[in-house]
Design a protein around this motif. Structure first.
Motif, PDB file in Angstrom:
ATOM      1  N   ALA A 202       0.831  -1.207   0.000  1.00  0.00           N
ATOM      2  CA  ALA A 202       0.000   0.000   0.000  1.00  0.00           C
ATOM      3  C   ALA A 202       0.863   1.253   0.000  1.00  0.00           C
ATOM      4  O   ALA A 202       0.554   2.228  -0.696  1.00  0.00           O
ATOM      5  CB  ALA A 202      -0.932  -0.007   1.212  1.00  0.00           C
ATOM      6  N   LEU A 203       1.944   1.231   0.776  1.00  0.00           N
ATOM      7  CA  LEU A 203       2.800   2.411   0.828  1.00  0.00           C
ATOM      8  C   LEU A 203       3.659   2.554  -0.428  1.00  0.00           C
ATOM      9  O   LEU A 203       3.886   3.677  -0.901  1.00  0.00           O
ATOM     10  CB  LEU A 203       3.668   2.369   2.082  1.00  0.00           C
ATOM     11  CG  LEU A 203       2.893   2.681   3.370  1.00  0.00           C
ATOM     12  CD1 LEU A 203       3.738   2.416   4.602  1.00  0.00           C
ATOM     13  CD2 LEU A 203       2.422   4.133   3.366  1.00  0.00           C
ATOM     14  N   LEU A 204       4.133   1.456  -0.986  1.00  0.00           N
ATOM     15  CA  LEU A 204       4.870   1.557  -2.248  1.00  0.00           C
ATOM     16  C   LEU A 204       4.019   2.241  -3.316  1.00  0.00           C
ATOM     17  O   LEU A 204       4.457   3.182  -3.984  1.00  0.00           O
ATOM     18  CB  LEU A 204       5.284   0.165  -2.731  1.00  0.00           C
ATOM     19  CG  LEU A 204       6.478  -0.496  -2.046  1.00  0.00           C
ATOM     20  CD1 LEU A 204       6.616  -1.936  -2.528  1.00  0.00           C
ATOM     21  CD2 LEU A 204       7.760   0.282  -2.324  1.00  0.00           C
ATOM     22  N   GLY A 206       0.974   3.764  -2.834  1.00  0.00           N
ATOM     23  CA  GLY A 206       0.349   4.993  -2.362  1.00  0.00           C
ATOM     24  C   GLY A 206       1.290   6.178  -2.351  1.00  0.00           C
ATOM     25  O   GLY A 206       0.882   7.307  -2.649  1.00  0.00           O
ATOM     26  N   VAL A 207       2.557   5.946  -1.995  1.00  0.00           N
ATOM     27  CA  VAL A 207       3.537   7.031  -2.046  1.00  0.00           C
ATOM     28  C   VAL A 207       3.717   7.495  -3.489  1.00  0.00           C
ATOM     29  O   VAL A 207       3.825   8.698  -3.758  1.00  0.00           O
ATOM     30  CB  VAL A 207       4.881   6.575  -1.432  1.00  0.00           C
ATOM     31  CG1 VAL A 207       5.995   7.570  -1.745  1.00  0.00           C
ATOM     32  CG2 VAL A 207       4.734   6.412   0.076  1.00  0.00           C
ATOM     33  N   ALA A 208       3.729   6.551  -4.421  1.00  0.00           N
ATOM     34  CA  ALA A 208       3.839   6.921  -5.841  1.00  0.00           C
ATOM     35  C   ALA A 208       2.642   7.760  -6.270  1.00  0.00           C
ATOM     36  O   ALA A 208       2.789   8.759  -6.991  1.00  0.00           O
ATOM     37  CB  ALA A 208       3.966   5.671  -6.698  1.00  0.00           C
ATOM     38  N   ASP A 209       1.444   7.382  -5.847  1.00  0.00           N
ATOM     39  CA  ASP A 209       0.260   8.174  -6.187  1.00  0.00           C
ATOM     40  C   ASP A 209       0.278   9.539  -5.490  1.00  0.00           C
ATOM     41  O   ASP A 209      -0.133  10.551  -6.075  1.00  0.00           O
ATOM     42  CB  ASP A 209      -1.008   7.416  -5.809  1.00  0.00           C
ATOM     43  CG  ASP A 209      -1.558   6.581  -6.959  1.00  0.00           C
ATOM     44  OD1 ASP A 209      -0.909   6.510  -8.018  1.00  0.00           O
ATOM     45  OD2 ASP A 209      -2.648   5.995  -6.800  1.00  0.00           O
ATOM     46  N   ARG A 287      -3.405   7.873   1.206  1.00  0.00           N
ATOM     47  CA  ARG A 287      -3.934   8.604   2.359  1.00  0.00           C
ATOM     48  C   ARG A 287      -2.966   8.548   3.555  1.00  0.00           C
ATOM     49  O   ARG A 287      -2.819   9.525   4.290  1.00  0.00           O
ATOM     50  CB  ARG A 287      -5.296   8.034   2.748  1.00  0.00           C
ATOM     51  CG  ARG A 287      -6.355   8.226   1.682  1.00  0.00           C
ATOM     52  CD  ARG A 287      -6.758   9.675   1.538  1.00  0.00           C
ATOM     53  NE  ARG A 287      -7.629  10.078   2.638  1.00  0.00           N
ATOM     54  CZ  ARG A 287      -7.840  11.346   3.009  1.00  0.00           C
ATOM     55  NH1 ARG A 287      -7.208  12.326   2.395  1.00  0.00           N
ATOM     56  NH2 ARG A 287      -8.664  11.622   3.988  1.00  0.00           N
ATOM     57  N   ILE A 288      -2.321   7.404   3.752  1.00  0.00           N
ATOM     58  CA  ILE A 288      -1.328   7.296   4.823  1.00  0.00           C
ATOM     59  C   ILE A 288      -0.156   8.232   4.536  1.00  0.00           C
ATOM     60  O   ILE A 288       0.339   8.938   5.434  1.00  0.00           O
ATOM     61  CB  ILE A 288      -0.845   5.847   4.976  1.00  0.00           C
ATOM     62  CG1 ILE A 288      -1.999   4.942   5.414  1.00  0.00           C
ATOM     63  CG2 ILE A 288       0.302   5.756   5.999  1.00  0.00           C
ATOM     64  CD1 ILE A 288      -1.660   3.457   5.370  1.00  0.00           C
ATOM     65  N   LEU A 309      11.163   3.907   2.923  1.00  0.00           N
ATOM     66  CA  LEU A 309      10.209   2.924   3.448  1.00  0.00           C
ATOM     67  C   LEU A 309      10.916   1.805   4.236  1.00  0.00           C
ATOM     68  O   LEU A 309      10.731   0.619   3.976  1.00  0.00           O
ATOM     69  CB  LEU A 309       9.377   2.337   2.307  1.00  0.00           C
ATOM     70  CG  LEU A 309       8.058   1.650   2.702  1.00  0.00           C
ATOM     71  CD1 LEU A 309       7.164   2.619   3.463  1.00  0.00           C
ATOM     72  CD2 LEU A 309       7.328   1.150   1.465  1.00  0.00           C
ATOM     73  N   ARG A 310      11.692   2.209   5.219  1.00  0.00           N
ATOM     74  CA  ARG A 310      12.439   1.215   6.004  1.00  0.00           C
ATOM     75  C   ARG A 310      11.550   0.456   6.975  1.00  0.00           C
ATOM     76  O   ARG A 310      11.824  -0.694   7.313  1.00  0.00           O
ATOM     77  CB  ARG A 310      13.567   1.917   6.769  1.00  0.00           C
ATOM     78  CG  ARG A 310      14.611   2.555   5.870  1.00  0.00           C
ATOM     79  CD  ARG A 310      15.750   3.166   6.658  1.00  0.00           C
ATOM     80  NE  ARG A 310      16.701   3.841   5.773  1.00  0.00           N
ATOM     81  CZ  ARG A 310      16.617   5.116   5.429  1.00  0.00           C
ATOM     82  NH1 ARG A 310      15.619   5.873   5.895  1.00  0.00           N
ATOM     83  NH2 ARG A 310      17.509   5.657   4.629  1.00  0.00           N
ATOM     84  N   ASP A 311      10.473   1.103   7.451  1.00  0.00           N
ATOM     85  CA  ASP A 311       9.614   0.463   8.436  1.00  0.00           C
ATOM     86  C   ASP A 311       8.166   0.904   8.203  1.00  0.00           C
ATOM     87  O   ASP A 311       7.727   1.924   8.726  1.00  0.00           O
ATOM     88  CB  ASP A 311      10.066   0.856   9.849  1.00  0.00           C
ATOM     89  CG  ASP A 311       9.379   0.043  10.936  1.00  0.00           C
ATOM     90  OD1 ASP A 311       8.281  -0.499  10.673  1.00  0.00           O
ATOM     91  OD2 ASP A 311       9.921  -0.042  12.049  1.00  0.00           O
TER      92      ASP A 311
END
Length: 323
Positions: A202-204, A206-209, A287-288, A309-311
């Motif tokens: 989700a973060l991979l 979502g951060v791109a978006d 959103r995160i 995105l280490r953790d």
């Protein structure tokens, strides 16, 4: 008319070989002022469908996959796979490919200015990050785009489905230019990623978006965004339930993409749950990421932490996201 189109395509292939070479930037990567879209492989593919032809696996292997450029090389292992699979996809959805060739392939030169504007925005936001070369290809109808360390590749038959208007195509390609660029800066092989695969994915994405929305001024996939905002608290509860269940399942941790709970949120283009948009997990991650940067006293440093995105769990906790 068909013969004229074929002649035009041949001319475009020759011309693009001179125009689509990426120009290096002194700091590495592509110079944003000279960024261009390499569509040479897409043009070669288009020639195989001229005069109403439907190419065989042998033709696709000889005239498309053999001697292909970097874009097709990146797209082949997990998407095209081989000539037989590509031939089946083309035969099953020939009209999709013809539409993309006819309506959207000719629009690519006009998108050069959009690409350069996005790259200039990234150069201002993250000047230390090298910008990737961009390739547009035709794949097996299962992926709109992917990225390697120094290139991004866009599958035209997915980004230009039948009925796509020029404005829709432009908006979609702008989002892909920005989103896939971010992927060239990320990694997903940390121990924490393996222990929390749903949140990590989700973060991979979502951060791109999130970063794409900053440099384009547009939220990627407005339809998905509207759907998700109307049911955000419920959607987060569903995500957390699947996430925690996967963390307790050794089989899921060993092969997350084989888990139906993972595919509920990701890798479901064309097969999303009934009533859901595809890839709803992208929106959760976005959103995160938004919340994480908003809660940080140093937004630029926060963006760097999101890219590293280490953790993932620590990112979620620090974000305060809990709709």
């Amino acid at each position: 008319m068909i013969k004229k189109l074929a002649a035009l395509l041949v001319f475009t292939v020759v011309a693009s070989q001179a125009l689509a070479q990426p120009v290096a930037h002194p700091r590495g990567g592509v110079d944003p002022l000279a960024a261009d879209i390499d569509a040479r492989d897409a043009q070669r593919f288009a020639l195989l469908l001229k005069d109403g032809a439907v190419p065989t696996a042998e033709m696709l292997q000889r005239d498309y996959l053999d001697g292909a450029g970097a874009g097709v090389g990146i797209f082949t292992p997990m998407r095209i796979v081989d000539a037989r699979r590509l031939a089946r996809a083309v035969a099953a959805r020939t009209d999709n490919y013809r539409y993309a060739i006819r309506e959207c392939l000719p629009q690519l030169p006009a998108l050069r200015s959009d690409l350069r504007a996005i790259y200039l925005a990234f150069a201002g936001l993250l000047p230390e990050r090298p910008l990737p070369a961009i390739h547009v290809v035709f794949g097996a109808g299962n992926s709109g785009g992917t990225a390697s360390r120094d290139a991004q590749v866009i599958g035209l038959e997915v980004t230009c489905l039948p009925g796509t208007t020029p404005e829709q195509f432009r908006t979609r390609m702008r989002a892909f230019f920005a989103h896939e660029t971010v992927h060239t800066w990320q990694r997903d092989d940390t121990p924490q990623a393996a222990a929390d695969p749903l949140l990590n994915q989700a973060l991979l994405e979502g951060v791109a978006d999130y970063l794409a929305s900053l440099v384009t001024g547009e939220v990627p996939d407005r339809q998905r965004d509207g759907w998700a905002r109307e049911r955000e608290p419920w959607l987060w509860q569903e995500f957390q339930r699947d996430r925690l269940a996967m963390q307790k399942d050794s089989a899921s941790l060993a092969n997350p993409m084989a888990d139906s709970r993972f595919r509920r949120w990701f890798t479901n283009y064309g097969s999303a749950p009934a009533g859901w948009p595809h890839e709803a997990g992208y929106w959760i991650g976005m959103r995160i990421a938004e919340a994480y940067v908003a809660h940080s006293p140093d937004p630029r440093a926060a963006i760097g932490e999101l890219l590293a995105l280490r953790d993932p769990a620590a990112i979620l906790k620090a974000s305060g996201y809990a709709p």
